[in-house]
Design a protein around this motif. Structure first.
Motif, PDB file in Angstrom:
ATOM      1  N   SER A   1      -1.339  12.461  -1.206  1.00  0.00           N
ATOM      2  CA  SER A   1      -0.736  13.321  -0.181  1.00  0.00           C
ATOM      3  C   SER A   1       0.533  12.727   0.410  1.00  0.00           C
ATOM      4  O   SER A   1       1.356  13.448   0.976  1.00  0.00           O
ATOM      5  N   GLY A   2       0.711  11.416   0.281  1.00  0.00           N
ATOM      6  CA  GLY A   2       1.878  10.772   0.877  1.00  0.00           C
ATOM      7  C   GLY A   2       1.749  10.536   2.362  1.00  0.00           C
ATOM      8  O   GLY A   2       2.711  10.137   3.013  1.00  0.00           O
ATOM      9  N   THR A   3       0.563  10.758   2.938  1.00  0.00           N
ATOM     10  CA  THR A   3       0.374  10.555   4.375  1.00  0.00           C
ATOM     11  C   THR A   3      -0.076   9.123   4.644  1.00  0.00           C
ATOM     12  O   THR A   3      -0.800   8.530   3.847  1.00  0.00           O
TER      13      THR A   3
ATOM     14  N   ARG B   1       3.641  -1.726  -5.120  1.00  0.00           N
ATOM     15  CA  ARG B   1       4.707  -0.773  -5.450  1.00  0.00           C
ATOM     16  C   ARG B   1       4.228   0.674  -5.374  1.00  0.00           C
ATOM     17  O   ARG B   1       4.894   1.581  -5.851  1.00  0.00           O
ATOM     18  N   SER B   2       3.077   0.892  -4.786  1.00  0.00           N
ATOM     19  CA  SER B   2       2.588   2.265  -4.647  1.00  0.00           C
ATOM     20  C   SER B   2       3.293   2.959  -3.492  1.00  0.00           C
ATOM     21  O   SER B   2       3.802   2.319  -2.567  1.00  0.00           O
ATOM     22  N   ARG B   3       3.331   4.285  -3.544  1.00  0.00           N
ATOM     23  CA  ARG B   3       3.912   5.038  -2.422  1.00  0.00           C
ATOM     24  C   ARG B   3       3.135   4.764  -1.141  1.00  0.00           C
ATOM     25  O   ARG B   3       3.697   4.729  -0.048  1.00  0.00           O
ATOM     26  N   LEU B   4       1.840   4.556  -1.260  1.00  0.00           N
ATOM     27  CA  LEU B   4       0.985   4.288  -0.111  1.00  0.00           C
ATOM     28  C   LEU B   4       1.492   3.107   0.704  1.00  0.00           C
ATOM     29  O   LEU B   4       1.400   3.106   1.936  1.00  0.00           O
TER      30      LEU B   4
ATOM     31  N   ARG C   1     -15.844   4.464  -1.352  1.00  0.00           N
ATOM     32  CA  ARG C   1     -15.234   5.265  -0.301  1.00  0.00           C
ATOM     33  C   ARG C   1     -13.848   4.741   0.055  1.00  0.00           C
ATOM     34  O   ARG C   1     -12.913   5.514   0.289  1.00  0.00           O
ATOM     35  N   ILE C   2     -13.665   3.428   0.104  1.00  0.00           N
ATOM     36  CA  ILE C   2     -12.346   2.845   0.363  1.00  0.00           C
ATOM     37  C   ILE C   2     -11.358   3.291  -0.714  1.00  0.00           C
ATOM     38  O   ILE C   2     -10.217   3.674  -0.425  1.00  0.00           O
ATOM     39  N   THR C   3     -11.799   3.243  -1.961  1.00  0.00           N
ATOM     40  CA  THR C   3     -10.940   3.666  -3.076  1.00  0.00           C
ATOM     41  C   THR C   3     -10.560   5.133  -2.934  1.00  0.00           C
ATOM     42  O   THR C   3      -9.395   5.518  -3.133  1.00  0.00           O
ATOM     43  N   ARG C   4     -11.541   5.985  -2.569  1.00  0.00           N
ATOM     44  CA  ARG C   4     -11.273   7.415  -2.430  1.00  0.00           C
ATOM     45  C   ARG C   4     -10.289   7.678  -1.292  1.00  0.00           C
ATOM     46  O   ARG C   4      -9.359   8.486  -1.422  1.00  0.00           O
ATOM     47  N   VAL C   5     -10.478   7.001  -0.165  1.00  0.00           N
ATOM     48  CA  VAL C   5      -9.572   7.194   0.982  1.00  0.00           C
ATOM     49  C   VAL C   5      -8.146   6.811   0.607  1.00  0.00           C
ATOM     50  O   VAL C   5      -7.185   7.548   0.873  1.00  0.00           O
ATOM     51  N   MET C   6      -7.985   5.662  -0.031  1.00  0.00           N
ATOM     52  CA  MET C   6      -6.646   5.221  -0.405  1.00  0.00           C
ATOM     53  C   MET C   6      -6.026   6.143  -1.444  1.00  0.00           C
ATOM     54  O   MET C   6      -4.827   6.433  -1.411  1.00  0.00           O
TER      55      MET C   6
ATOM     56  N   ALA D   1       6.025   3.686   1.433  1.00  0.00           N
ATOM     57  CA  ALA D   1       6.538   4.803   2.236  1.00  0.00           C
ATOM     58  C   ALA D   1       6.385   4.608   3.735  1.00  0.00           C
ATOM     59  O   ALA D   1       7.081   5.256   4.513  1.00  0.00           O
ATOM     60  N   HIS D   2       5.485   3.711   4.153  1.00  0.00           N
ATOM     61  CA  HIS D   2       5.132   3.716   5.572  1.00  0.00           C
ATOM     62  C   HIS D   2       5.339   2.382   6.278  1.00  0.00           C
ATOM     63  O   HIS D   2       4.952   2.216   7.427  1.00  0.00           O
ATOM     64  N   GLY D   3       5.938   1.418   5.593  1.00  0.00           N
ATOM     65  CA  GLY D   3       6.257   0.157   6.246  1.00  0.00           C
ATOM     66  C   GLY D   3       5.057  -0.691   6.589  1.00  0.00           C
ATOM     67  O   GLY D   3       5.119  -1.538   7.487  1.00  0.00           O
ATOM     68  N   MET D   4       3.921  -0.479   5.920  1.00  0.00           N
ATOM     69  CA  MET D   4       2.719  -1.284   6.146  1.00  0.00           C
ATOM     70  C   MET D   4       2.516  -2.228   4.971  1.00  0.00           C
ATOM     71  O   MET D   4       2.730  -1.850   3.813  1.00  0.00           O
ATOM     72  N   ALA D   5       2.092  -3.459   5.246  1.00  0.00           N
ATOM     73  CA  ALA D   5       1.769  -4.399   4.183  1.00  0.00           C
ATOM     74  C   ALA D   5       0.500  -3.940   3.473  1.00  0.00           C
ATOM     75  O   ALA D   5      -0.337  -3.234   4.057  1.00  0.00           O
ATOM     76  N   LEU D   6       0.345  -4.332   2.218  1.00  0.00           N
ATOM     77  CA  LEU D   6      -0.837  -3.931   1.456  1.00  0.00           C
ATOM     78  C   LEU D   6      -2.110  -4.388   2.156  1.00  0.00           C
ATOM     79  O   LEU D   6      -3.106  -3.654   2.189  1.00  0.00           O
ATOM     80  N   LYS D   7      -2.094  -5.592   2.721  1.00  0.00           N
ATOM     81  CA  LYS D   7      -3.286  -6.070   3.418  1.00  0.00           C
ATOM     82  C   LYS D   7      -3.656  -5.131   4.563  1.00  0.00           C
ATOM     83  O   LYS D   7      -4.833  -4.818   4.780  1.00  0.00           O
ATOM     84  N   ASP D   8      -2.652  -4.653   5.306  1.00  0.00           N
ATOM     85  CA  ASP D   8      -2.924  -3.742   6.423  1.00  0.00           C
ATOM     86  C   ASP D   8      -3.421  -2.388   5.935  1.00  0.00           C
ATOM     87  O   ASP D   8      -4.264  -1.755   6.578  1.00  0.00           O
ATOM     88  N   VAL D   9      -2.884  -1.933   4.797  1.00  0.00           N
ATOM     89  CA  VAL D   9      -3.333  -0.656   4.241  1.00  0.00           C
ATOM     90  C   VAL D   9      -4.809  -0.745   3.865  1.00  0.00           C
ATOM     91  O   VAL D   9      -5.617   0.141   4.191  1.00  0.00           O
ATOM     92  N   VAL D  10      -5.183  -1.811   3.185  1.00  0.00           N
ATOM     93  CA  VAL D  10      -6.583  -1.973   2.773  1.00  0.00           C
ATOM     94  C   VAL D  10      -7.481  -2.135   3.996  1.00  0.00           C
ATOM     95  O   VAL D  10      -8.564  -1.541   4.078  1.00  0.00           O
TER      96      VAL D  10
END
Length: 657
Positions: free
Chosen positions: A644-646, A563-566, A633-638, A569-578
């Motif tokens: 930023s909402g990007t 349920r995060s904006r990450l 680093r993964i945590t910081r990037v996410m 907002a962008h139509g990506m599954a959580l697995k793909d975001v990670v």
């Protein structure tokens, strides 16, 4: 035509097609002949645009002293304008009167040449005055209750007025649809376009016209953003059109041509209309995001203009100037005048709080002149607050902080903004230049301020603004705050829960109050209520949990990051975001080692860390050090992309590994 003493000998008429130039030339011919003068007519549509052909056409004038030369449709012979000015007209016999009619203004060399001083008169032709237009409609048999609507939609343009009147009479006599508020319909727009605009050279030029019709001002940058590299050539072509005006920011079509083009595109290609609208909006949002503070109201004004037909904008704004508010310099006396007006309109306690914030944040008060005199000053404030500024001094600010604690705490590096103290001529929080500027500022800050967690608008609790602000993603909060006997309502927007503004991804209703497309067009797939705003520590725990559950879909589906904006907002599954965040590690200096460690542990799913270390041929302690770095680093990037909402880039293609 009677050769009055001191009269100009050359009259240059110019105006868009359908403004009566040819009709006026015919009237001049009648009067000249009645006065006993010889009349010679030259039509630029049929006369070849060469000096020889034009010389032959005007030769009868040279044989008759006191003749009248009438040149119609000279826009077809523009290449001869210098020759006409410097050679042809000066050779005509003394006493000759010449009238040139063109869709284009005369070349600037005419008025700049001292030799033409007193000899040339330039007369622009436009719409009919309201009395003349009303008399025309009455003569055409249009019912009186339709007059104002037709005048507004046509601007008094003679040809448009005639076409719209014909359509209105036809509808009335045919028992058609209700014409209480007739638009510039396709039956009037199509012939008007043929006369006003003609046929553009190709599809690219038609697209440039469509952009010009939708945007308040069209620039080279806008055309490039929407139509590609040919934007500069298309801009030069637009600038040369007779129905297009040049402004300090770009070009804009005559109001009538704009509405005819817009109506035609909406009728011809509704889907294309919506897509073009989306592209222009994206460019304007990006301009707003990157604009300096002094230009924000101007760029937001262009966004408002783009959505000018939406009913929420029409109801909430007394005018759609599309420009920035006139700001006053920070001179001594202006601030005192503003506080006096706040005390007079809102009360002493409001004045005390305004004075406090004026001392603390003078740069965040937008002052506007309301009339002559130093005391005629109004304005509003946009307060920027970090936890928990002003909570003890200001009950309105305290209510804002209370709302954030309950609905989404402000995280490290974030702040909130409050728009309040709106005082103008009447002080009733109704549509006015002050409210235009204040609401525009809210929209601008939501778009451009990446550190903004919450935006609040503080207004009288009378319901007037509720619907309008909801369409700006500002929801009324529970409860009110009473100051000086006035009940105030806070309208809140959690910016972190909005779709990304970067690149213009925010949909129209969030920022402007009107959907661009036809009924049924798609909206954003989620609302602010769907988004879960996590603090940094909670977010880090959720990232670690998602990494460990990356190969277990059922467990991953329960992760709060769903349920995060990450993610939303962008139509990506959580697995793909990670996976994308893991894939970004090699971009870091020395990140290859962390990437291999994270891939072995989380993507490939080694049974244990010891097994992953053996697979990579690393000592266990070295592997753990690489994995710890990668996880941080993964945590910081996410986290950075969440703030930023990007969007993160698409996950890497692992099929080639």
């Amino acid at each position: 035509m009677h050769g009055a003493s001191g009269a100009a000998c050359v009259l240059y008429l110019h105006g868009p097609e359908g403004t009566g130039k040819s009709m006026l030339l015919r009237q001049f011919a009648l009067e000249a002949r009645a006065a006993g003068r010889i009349v010679v007519r030259v039509d630029g549509r049929t006369t070849p645009a060469t000096a020889d052909a034009f010389t032959r056409a005007v030769r009868p004038v040279t044989r008759e002293p006191g003749a009248v030369l009438l040149v119609d449709s000279f826009e077809h012979c523009r290449s001869l304008e210098g020759w006409l000015r410097e050679e042809c007209l000066p050779r005509l016999p003394w006493g000759t009167v010449a009238v040139v009619a063109s869709r284009h203004e005369p070349d600037p060399h005419w008025p700049a040449d001292p030799g033409w001083t007193g000899l040339l008169r330039v007369l622009p032709l436009g719409g009919l005055s309201k009395p003349d237009a009303t008399a025309f409609l009455r003569q055409r048999g249009v019912l009186p209750h339709l007059h104002d609507a037709l005048l507004e939609s046509t601007g008094g343009h003679p040809l448009a007025l005639a076409l719209a009147a014909e359509a209105a009479v036809r509808t009335e006599t045919g028992g058609g649809a209700d014409c209480a508020d007739p638009p510039l319909g396709q039956d009037a727009a199509a012939p008007l376009l043929r006369r006003l605009v003609g046929t553009p050279p190709d599809e690219a030029h038609q697209a440039a016209l469509d952009v010009c019709a939708q945007a308040r001002v069209t620039s080279v940058a806008l055309l490039r953003a929407v139509l590609g590299d040919q934007g500069e050539d298309l801009f030069l072509w637009l600038r040369d059109q007779p129905f297009v005006q040049t402004t300090r920011l770009g070009v804009a079509p005559h109001a009538l041509a704009r509405e005819a083009l817009r109506a035609d595109l909406c009728w011809r290609d509704p889907a294309g209309f919506a897509e073009l609208h989306r592209r222009i909006r994206g460019h304007l949002l990006e301009r707003t995001r990157l604009a300096p503070a002094s230009r924000v109201l101007e760029t937001v004004g262009e966004l408002r203009f783009l959505h000018r037909s939406g009913r929420f904008l029409a109801e909430a704004h007394g005018r759609l100037s599309g420009g920035r508010a006139e700001e006053l310099p920070r001179a001594v006396g202006h601030e005192a005048a503003l506080i006096r007006r706040i005390r007079r309109q809102d009360g002493p306690e409001s004045a005390r709080m305004a004075a406090h914030w004026l001392r603390e944040q003078p740069e965040n008060f937008l002052l506007q002149p309301l009339g002559p005199g130093e005391g005629a000053v109004g304005g509003s404030a946009w307060l920027e607050l970090t936890p928990f500024d002003g909570e003890a001094e200001d009950p309105v600010v305290a209510a804002a902080w209370a709302h954030t604690r309950k609905h989404g705490p402000v995280r490290a590096g974030e702040h909130i903004g409050l728009a309040r103290f709106h005082v103008g001529e009447h002080g009733d929080h109704r549509p006015s230049p002050v409210m235009d500027a204040s609401l525009g500022r809210i929209v601008g800050e939501i778009v451009r301020d990446d550190g903004l967690a919450w935006a609040f608008a503080v207004l009288r609790d009378d319901g007037f603004w509720d619907s309008h602000l909801r369409h700006h993603a500002l929801e009324p909060t529970a409860g009110t705050v009473t100051v000086d006997g006035h009940r105030h309502r806070l309208f809140a927007c959690d910016r972190r829960a909005l779709p990304a503004v970067f690149g213009g991804a925010v949909n129209a209703p969030v920022l402007t109050g009107a959907a661009p497309g036809p009924p049924g067009s798609a909206q954003d797939p989620f609302t602010a209520a769907d988004v879960l705003v996590l603090g940094e520590e909670e977010f880090a725990v959720a990232v670690l949990s998602a990494l460990r559950a990356l190969r277990r879909p059922r467990e991953l589906a329960l992760n709060p990051l769903q349920r995060s904006r990450l993610v939303l907002a962008h139509g990506m599954a959580l697995k793909d975001v990670v996976t994308s965040a893991i894939g970004s590690l090699p971009l870091e200096r020395g990140g290859d080692k962390g990437y291999r460690a994270a891939t072995a542990a989380y993507v490939d799913g080694a049974s244990t860390q010891a097994a992953a270390a053996r697979r990579l041929g690393l000592p266990f302690s070295t592997y753990r050090r690489h994995l710890a770095w990668a996880t941080r680093r993964i945590t910081r990037v996410m986290w950075e992309h969440e703030l930023s909402g990007t969007p993160l880039p698409s996950p890497p293609d692992r099929s080639r590994r």
